[in-house]
Motif scaffolding. Structure first.
Motif, PDB file in Angstrom:
ATOM      1  N   LEU A 139      71.906  -2.024  21.350  1.00  0.00           N
ATOM      2  CA  LEU A 139      71.695  -3.448  21.597  1.00  0.00           C
ATOM      3  C   LEU A 139      70.260  -4.026  21.627  1.00  0.00           C
ATOM      4  CD1 LEU A 139      73.431  -6.192  22.027  1.00  0.00           C
ATOM      5  CD2 LEU A 139      73.328  -5.554  24.500  1.00  0.00           C
ATOM      6  N   ASN A 140      69.898  -5.070  21.004  1.00  0.00           N
ATOM      7  CA  ASN A 140      68.655  -5.445  21.137  1.00  0.00           C
ATOM      8  C   ASN A 140      68.372  -6.664  21.620  1.00  0.00           C
ATOM      9  OD1 ASN A 140      65.706  -5.665  20.485  1.00  0.00           O
ATOM     10  ND2 ASN A 140      66.402  -6.729  18.774  1.00  0.00           N
ATOM     11  N   LEU A 141      67.761  -7.052  22.375  1.00  0.00           N
ATOM     12  CA  LEU A 141      67.353  -8.274  22.975  1.00  0.00           C
ATOM     13  C   LEU A 141      65.820  -8.542  23.021  1.00  0.00           C
ATOM     14  CD1 LEU A 141      69.679  -8.483  26.105  1.00  0.00           C
ATOM     15  CD2 LEU A 141      70.085  -9.344  23.592  1.00  0.00           C
ATOM     16  N   THR A 142      64.836  -7.652  22.520  1.00  0.00           N
ATOM     17  CA  THR A 142      63.388  -7.748  22.793  1.00  0.00           C
ATOM     18  C   THR A 142      62.814  -7.901  21.513  1.00  0.00           C
ATOM     19  OG1 THR A 142      63.440  -5.368  23.108  1.00  0.00           O
ATOM     20  CG2 THR A 142      63.374  -6.640  25.075  1.00  0.00           C
ATOM     21  N   GLU A 143      63.179  -7.217  20.537  1.00  0.00           N
ATOM     22  CA  GLU A 143      62.395  -7.101  19.196  1.00  0.00           C
ATOM     23  C   GLU A 143      62.799  -8.096  18.367  1.00  0.00           C
ATOM     24  OE1 GLU A 143      60.155  -4.573  18.563  1.00  0.00           O
ATOM     25  OE2 GLU A 143      60.515  -3.589  20.421  1.00  0.00           O
ATOM     26  N   PRO A 144      61.680  -8.786  17.465  1.00  0.00           N
ATOM     27  CA  PRO A 144      62.162  -9.909  16.665  1.00  0.00           C
ATOM     28  C   PRO A 144      62.860  -9.368  15.455  1.00  0.00           C
ATOM     29  CG  PRO A 144      59.919  -9.184  16.452  1.00  0.00           C
ATOM     30  CD  PRO A 144      60.411  -8.192  17.686  1.00  0.00           C
ATOM     31  N   LEU A 145      64.223  -9.174  15.635  1.00  0.00           N
ATOM     32  CA  LEU A 145      65.100  -8.936  14.427  1.00  0.00           C
ATOM     33  C   LEU A 145      66.003 -10.201  14.239  1.00  0.00           C
ATOM     34  CD1 LEU A 145      65.449  -5.129  15.479  1.00  0.00           C
ATOM     35  CD2 LEU A 145      63.708  -6.280  13.665  1.00  0.00           C
ATOM     36  N   GLY A 158      66.150 -12.613  12.693  1.00  0.00           N
ATOM     37  CA  GLY A 158      65.765 -14.016  12.695  1.00  0.00           C
ATOM     38  C   GLY A 158      65.287 -14.439  14.251  1.00  0.00           C
ATOM     39  N   GLU A 159      65.719 -13.623  15.207  1.00  0.00           N
ATOM     40  CA  GLU A 159      65.404 -13.999  16.504  1.00  0.00           C
ATOM     41  C   GLU A 159      63.995 -13.544  16.927  1.00  0.00           C
ATOM     42  OE1 GLU A 159      67.652 -15.249  18.723  1.00  0.00           O
ATOM     43  OE2 GLU A 159      69.141 -15.455  17.165  1.00  0.00           O
ATOM     44  N   PRO A 160      63.507 -14.430  17.595  1.00  0.00           N
ATOM     45  CA  PRO A 160      61.902 -14.365  17.867  1.00  0.00           C
ATOM     46  C   PRO A 160      61.725 -13.025  18.989  1.00  0.00           C
ATOM     47  CG  PRO A 160      62.806 -16.053  19.048  1.00  0.00           C
ATOM     48  CD  PRO A 160      63.815 -15.663  18.309  1.00  0.00           C
ATOM     49  N   GLY A 161      62.344 -12.578  19.424  1.00  0.00           N
ATOM     50  CA  GLY A 161      62.341 -11.424  20.640  1.00  0.00           C
ATOM     51  C   GLY A 161      61.586 -12.056  21.717  1.00  0.00           C
ATOM     52  N   ARG A 162      61.451 -11.110  22.725  1.00  0.00           N
ATOM     53  CA  ARG A 162      60.855 -11.678  24.120  1.00  0.00           C
ATOM     54  C   ARG A 162      60.520 -10.520  24.733  1.00  0.00           C
ATOM     55  NH1 ARG A 162      66.238 -13.863  26.814  1.00  0.00           N
ATOM     56  NH2 ARG A 162      67.175 -13.550  24.863  1.00  0.00           N
ATOM     57  N   PRO A 163      59.595 -10.786  25.602  1.00  0.00           N
ATOM     58  CA  PRO A 163      58.837  -9.353  26.287  1.00  0.00           C
ATOM     59  C   PRO A 163      59.740  -9.086  27.157  1.00  0.00           C
ATOM     60  CG  PRO A 163      57.206 -11.487  26.322  1.00  0.00           C
ATOM     61  CD  PRO A 163      58.557 -11.883  25.737  1.00  0.00           C
ATOM     62  N   LEU A 164      59.936  -7.525  27.531  1.00  0.00           N
ATOM     63  CA  LEU A 164      60.819  -6.853  28.024  1.00  0.00           C
ATOM     64  C   LEU A 164      60.755  -7.338  29.825  1.00  0.00           C
ATOM     65  CD1 LEU A 164      62.950  -4.850  28.655  1.00  0.00           C
ATOM     66  CD2 LEU A 164      61.225  -3.207  29.316  1.00  0.00           C
ATOM     67  N   GLY A 165      59.513  -7.535  30.336  1.00  0.00           N
ATOM     68  CA  GLY A 165      59.286  -8.061  31.524  1.00  0.00           C
ATOM     69  C   GLY A 165      59.963  -9.322  31.833  1.00  0.00           C
ATOM     70  N   ARG A 166      59.731 -10.192  30.894  1.00  0.00           N
ATOM     71  CA  ARG A 166      60.293 -11.630  31.031  1.00  0.00           C
ATOM     72  C   ARG A 166      61.881 -11.788  30.975  1.00  0.00           C
ATOM     73  NH1 ARG A 166      58.931 -15.780  26.540  1.00  0.00           N
ATOM     74  NH2 ARG A 166      56.682 -15.325  27.542  1.00  0.00           N
ATOM     75  N   LEU A 167      62.409 -10.847  30.136  1.00  0.00           N
ATOM     76  CA  LEU A 167      63.970 -10.691  30.085  1.00  0.00           C
ATOM     77  C   LEU A 167      64.290 -10.007  31.369  1.00  0.00           C
ATOM     78  CD1 LEU A 167      66.594 -10.540  28.463  1.00  0.00           C
ATOM     79  CD2 LEU A 167      65.933  -8.264  27.930  1.00  0.00           C
ATOM     80  N   ILE A 168      63.655  -8.957  31.868  1.00  0.00           N
ATOM     81  CA  ILE A 168      64.229  -8.606  33.296  1.00  0.00           C
ATOM     82  C   ILE A 168      64.247  -9.482  34.317  1.00  0.00           C
ATOM     83  CG2 ILE A 168      63.626  -6.761  34.893  1.00  0.00           C
ATOM     84  CD1 ILE A 168      62.436  -4.934  32.749  1.00  0.00           C
TER      85      ILE A 168
END
Length: 289
Positions: free
Chosen positions: A75-81, A83-93
């Motif tokens: 599961l990916n929530l950080t890499e821009p794949l 069509g999603e822009p992705g987001r920095p891991l620190g911000r997500l956490i």
């Protein structure tokens, strides 16, 4: 516990290659290492540019191995794949810990990535884990477990996907123990508890945390330590990969992937497995015993 060729008592662990689908160099490493039995699991970034094109070759090597290869979703929530822009891991956490992630968007992302995996693979994933361990974060783990319940909640115990627990063994001998402890603290125990309440199988302790800076000799030393610490049912994650042949986004750990590939394909690695009495098996089979 079983015994096998070598001295001492054998320990059975799963070895999982992460990031399949991100580029063709990683996919090539997957096929090579799976074919020679150095892997027992592969985690697929289903919105990566080489998925589902790589699915047929992966299916063929799994068949040649007699099914002894778990294939699951990374599961990916950080890499821009996808069509999603992705987001920095620190911000997500930070957003996850504060409960500020958009639940609807997150649920849609989880469902979409599972759909894309299943469309390419033709079956449910054998397991689910997360790129940079995002699957264990608050909000993410609850929505992931809810989606798993919706899809596979009526499946018998042996047919349910297993989840990776990112809990480290701990102790002073563990390499990069501070980084491993931080990863564990971000939700490993909560994920294990909540998964258990829903009857979802969970892997053993996580090995393989490092800084992606090691040369071949240092990485060999790290592997020997992890194998020494391993106990039956643990999971070792790895990130081997060749250089991408086609166009792809820059890979920030490309050099580390090449170092890992050289070691995992080597005769020295086979000798190390023998010396430490480590037997690589699919986690699905370990959990079924």
């Amino acid at each position: 516990m079983n015994t096998f060729q070598g001295t001492g008592t054998g320990r059975r662990i799963a070895v999982c290659l992460d990031d399949h689908g991100l580029h063709d160099g990683i996919d090539a490493a997957t096929l090579e290492l799976a074919a020679i039995g150095r892997l027992s699991a592969v985690s697929v970034m289903s919105e990566g540019p080489t998925w589902p094109a790589s699915a047929d070759a992966l299916r063929a090597v799994r068949q040649a191995r007699g099914g002894a290869l778990d294939v699951g979703l990374h599961l990916n929530l950080t890499e821009p794949l996808g069509g999603e822009p992705g987001r920095p891991l620190g911000r997500l956490i930070a957003q996850a810990l504060l409960g500020r992630l958009d639940r609807k968007a997150l649920a849609d992302t989880i469902a979409r990535q599972i759909d894309r995996f299943e469309d390419g693979w033709g079956a449910a994933p054998d397991h689910i884990d997360g790129h940079q361990h995002v699957h264990q974060l608050p909000q993410v783990r609850e929505l992931l477990l809810a989606e798993m319940q919706r899809r596979w909640g009526r499946a018998p115990a042996g047919a349910r996907p297993w989840l990776r627990a990112s809990a480290s063994p701990g102790g002073r001998a563990l390499p990069f123990r501070f980084k491993a402890a931080v990863i564990s603290t971000l939700g490993a125990d909560a994920l294990r508890r909540q998964a258990g309440q829903g009857g979802w199988p969970v892997s053993g302790r996580l090995l393989g945390v490092h800084d992606f800076q090691a040369d071949g000799r240092t990485l060999g030393s790290l592997l020997e330590t992890w194998f020494t610490l391993a106990r039956d049912g643990d999971l070792l994650m790895c990130h081997p990969g060749a250089a991408p042949r086609g166009a792809s986004a820059p890979d920030p750990i490309a050099a580390a992937r090449a170092t890992e590939l050289a070691l995992w394909r080597s005769e020295a690695l086979g000798e190390l497995l023998e010396r430490r009495c480590i037997h690589i098996e699919p986690m699905s089979r370990l959990l079924a015993r």
